[in-house]
Motif scaffolding. Structure first.
Motif, PDB file in Angstrom:
ATOM      1  N   LEU A  13       0.824  -1.200   0.000  1.00 39.96           N
ATOM      2  CA  LEU A  13       0.000   0.000   0.000  1.00 39.96           C
ATOM      3  C   LEU A  13       0.862   1.256   0.000  1.00 39.96           C
ATOM      4  O   LEU A  13       0.591   2.217  -0.727  1.00 39.96           O
ATOM      5  CB  LEU A  13      -0.909  -0.009   1.233  1.00 39.96           C
TER       6      LEU A  13
ATOM      7  N   GLN B  22       3.419   5.419  -2.548  1.00 37.16           N
ATOM      8  CA  GLN B  22       3.367   6.715  -1.881  1.00 37.16           C
ATOM      9  C   GLN B  22       4.772   7.167  -1.473  1.00 37.16           C
ATOM     10  O   GLN B  22       5.125   8.342  -1.617  1.00 37.16           O
ATOM     11  CB  GLN B  22       2.461   6.616  -0.655  1.00 37.16           C
TER      12      GLN B  22
ATOM     13  N   GLU C  82      -0.966  10.132  -0.857  1.00 42.32           N
ATOM     14  CA  GLU C  82      -1.844   9.533  -1.859  1.00 42.32           C
ATOM     15  C   GLU C  82      -1.904  10.401  -3.102  1.00 42.32           C
ATOM     16  O   GLU C  82      -2.014   9.898  -4.225  1.00 42.32           O
ATOM     17  CB  GLU C  82      -3.242   9.318  -1.268  1.00 42.32           C
TER      18      GLU C  82
ATOM     19  N   THR D 285       0.783   9.352  -5.164  1.00 49.20           N
ATOM     20  CA  THR D 285       0.506   8.120  -5.905  1.00 49.20           C
ATOM     21  C   THR D 285      -0.146   8.429  -7.243  1.00 49.20           C
ATOM     22  O   THR D 285       0.231   7.874  -8.281  1.00 49.20           O
ATOM     23  CB  THR D 285      -0.410   7.196  -5.080  1.00 49.20           C
TER      24      THR D 285
ATOM     25  N   ARG E 286      -6.950  -2.848  -7.401  1.00 49.13           N
ATOM     26  CA  ARG E 286      -6.389  -2.118  -6.260  1.00 49.13           C
ATOM     27  C   ARG E 286      -5.952  -0.711  -6.668  1.00 49.13           C
ATOM     28  O   ARG E 286      -6.242   0.275  -5.979  1.00 49.13           O
ATOM     29  CB  ARG E 286      -5.198  -2.882  -5.675  1.00 49.13           C
TER      30      ARG E 286
ATOM     31  N   SER F 155      -7.396   3.105  -5.648  1.00 51.01           N
ATOM     32  CA  SER F 155      -6.571   4.216  -5.169  1.00 51.01           C
ATOM     33  C   SER F 155      -6.889   5.493  -5.931  1.00 51.01           C
ATOM     34  O   SER F 155      -6.989   6.580  -5.342  1.00 51.01           O
ATOM     35  CB  SER F 155      -5.084   3.869  -5.319  1.00 51.01           C
TER      36      SER F 155
ATOM     37  N   ARG G 266     -10.185   6.913  -4.731  1.00 50.49           N
ATOM     38  CA  ARG G 266     -10.117   7.612  -3.443  1.00 50.49           C
ATOM     39  C   ARG G 266      -9.690   9.065  -3.632  1.00 50.49           C
ATOM     40  O   ARG G 266     -10.110   9.946  -2.888  1.00 50.49           O
ATOM     41  CB  ARG G 266      -9.134   6.904  -2.511  1.00 50.49           C
TER      42      ARG G 266
END
Length: 430
Positions: A15, A19, A114, A117, A223, A227, A230
């Motif tokens: 995860l 980042q 994030e 990312t 996944r 992301s 979000r």
């Protein structure tokens, strides 16, 4: 520090890896050494955390360790010693602790890591890169897959994939690490979403090799799309793409038989479908349609929802699916969408009408992969032959159907698909 089992630690590292890499690339601008430093930090965490426990701020721990490793690496580079030591002196290593949620330079209520990312995704999908390079670099830098894993997924030697990734890194070297300007954002976001779906598409139905489904690739695409959502929760294209992936992946348990043989959609045991995923995907599809004009991903998600919500194949709302395909082919020149429409025409108006629609697609355009979202293999010639074979069989033309099935089997590089198509042809032998 809290003690966590190894599986949870692995998930946590996966995860945070993009980042942390994004934070270092934003700070230093060196893609390759930053990636090496992040890998060293991940290895250190994998060795320490199971014994010492997970730190309260795992992302901050990784950024701090990786930044120190990167600073040491840059300081040891004689050619860059003066410039990098100046940068290190201006920014103490301990300053690289990630800020708490809701704080930081991006403003209240935002998570800078994030955001990094998503910016990293935009960088990996830079327009100077070919689609193949975008996919490889995204899987490596954002997905955290090893070069060997990416090579196996694409059925190429590891050395070949390493060269492809290295060339992609060199191509974006020196590119400013920032989100595209608003006027360029839509085009770049379209590239990001297309890369994510191509990764999913290859995972859901491998274009070549002995396996029909590459679970790791499909799950990684989902996944990464989660992301992105979000960060862009009100972007209909993102919500639609996630809905399409979730609804399509929900059918996976019923797609193959005991010996790995392919089972087509209309013959699958729907009791094996993942009903929790279908409920989530249907809700996402409905939300996507409410987030602005219906685009390709939203329409494809709506079609997938109609398939998944039918308790039996014969309960499928084909007139509604045909109406959605009409909208889709009006929006996009994608041959896969046109082929899907031909199937819907056959289901509503009969196999002869479907064959007329399929024959209208025959020609050079039928063999070109499209750029739109699709939940089945790419719309190559073999796909057209396979659909024609199915419709010819339904129309009672056994000899023509058998020949079309064999042509389709000869045209695909997927071993499970080829076995299925040859078995259909053999079933029609006199």
């Amino acid at each position: 520090m809290d003690r966590t089992n190894n599986d949870d630690i692995e998930d946590l590292l996966r995860l945070h890896a993009p980042q942390v890499l994004g934070a270092l690339v934003r700070r230093y601008g060196h893609f390759d050494p930053a990636e090496d430093a992040v890998q060293e930090a991940l290895i250190a965490a994998a060795g320490q955390w199971p014994e010492d426990g997970v730190p309260e701020n795992p992302r901050g721990w990784l950024i701090r360790v990786a930044s120190r490793r990167l600073t040491d690496r840059l300081r040891s580079d004689t050619a860059r010693r003066r410039r990098e030591e100046t940068a290190a002196a201006l920014t103490p290593a301990d300053a690289f602790v990630a800020p708490p949620p809701g704080e930081g330079p991006s403003g209240p209520g935002r998570a800078p890591s994030e955001d990094d990312t998503l910016t990293l995704l935009f960088l990996c999908c830079h327009p100077v890169l070919s689609p193949a390079a975008q996919i490889a670099l995204t899987l490596r830098a954002v997905g955290g897959l090893t070069t060997a894993e990416i090579a196996r997924a694409h059925l190429v030697p590891e050395a070949t994939m390493a060269q492809r990734i290295s060339r992609a890194k060199r191509a974006v070297s020196g590119t400013e690490f920032r989100r595209p300007e608003p006027e360029d954002r839509d085009r770049r976001l379209a590239a990001v979403l297309q890369v994510l779906y191509l990764i999913f598409n290859e995972g859901y139905t491998a274009t070549a090799g002995p396996e029909l489904h590459r679970t790791g690739l499909a799950r990684e695409a989902i996944r990464l799309t989660r992301s992105v959502r979000r960060l862009l929760p009100h972007e209909g294209r993102v919500t639609g793409l996630l809905a399409l992936m979730v609804l399509t992946e929900a059918r996976t348990p019923a797609r193959t038989g005991r010996d790995g043989e392919l089972i087509p959609l209309d013959e699958q045991d729907r009791a094996l479908w993942d009903r929790t995923a279908i409920a989530e995907g249907s809700a996402l599809a409905e939300e996507a349609l409410s987030q602005g004009p219906a685009g390709d991903y939203q329409l494809q998600a709506a079609i997938a929802a109609l398939h998944d919500e039918a308790g039996r194949a014969e309960d499928t709302d084909w007139p509604q699916i045909l109406a959605l395909y009409e909208l889709l082919v009006h929006r996009t020149p994608d041959p896969a969408a046109a082929l899907g429409r031909a199937v819907a025409v056959a289901m509503v108006h009969g196999p002869r009408a479907g064959l007329t629609a399929v024959d209208a697609l025959a020609g050079p355009a039928a063999g070109r992969p499209g750029a739109g979202a699709r939940a089945e293999p790419s719309a190559g010639r073999y796909r057209l032959d396979a659909v024609r074979a199915h419709l010819l069989e339904r129309a009672g033309e056994r000899d023509a159907a058998r020949a079309a099935y064999r042509a389709a089997a000869d045209g695909t590089l997927s071993e499970p698909e080829a076995r299925y198509l040859r078995a259909r042809a053999e079933r029609l032998d006199p």
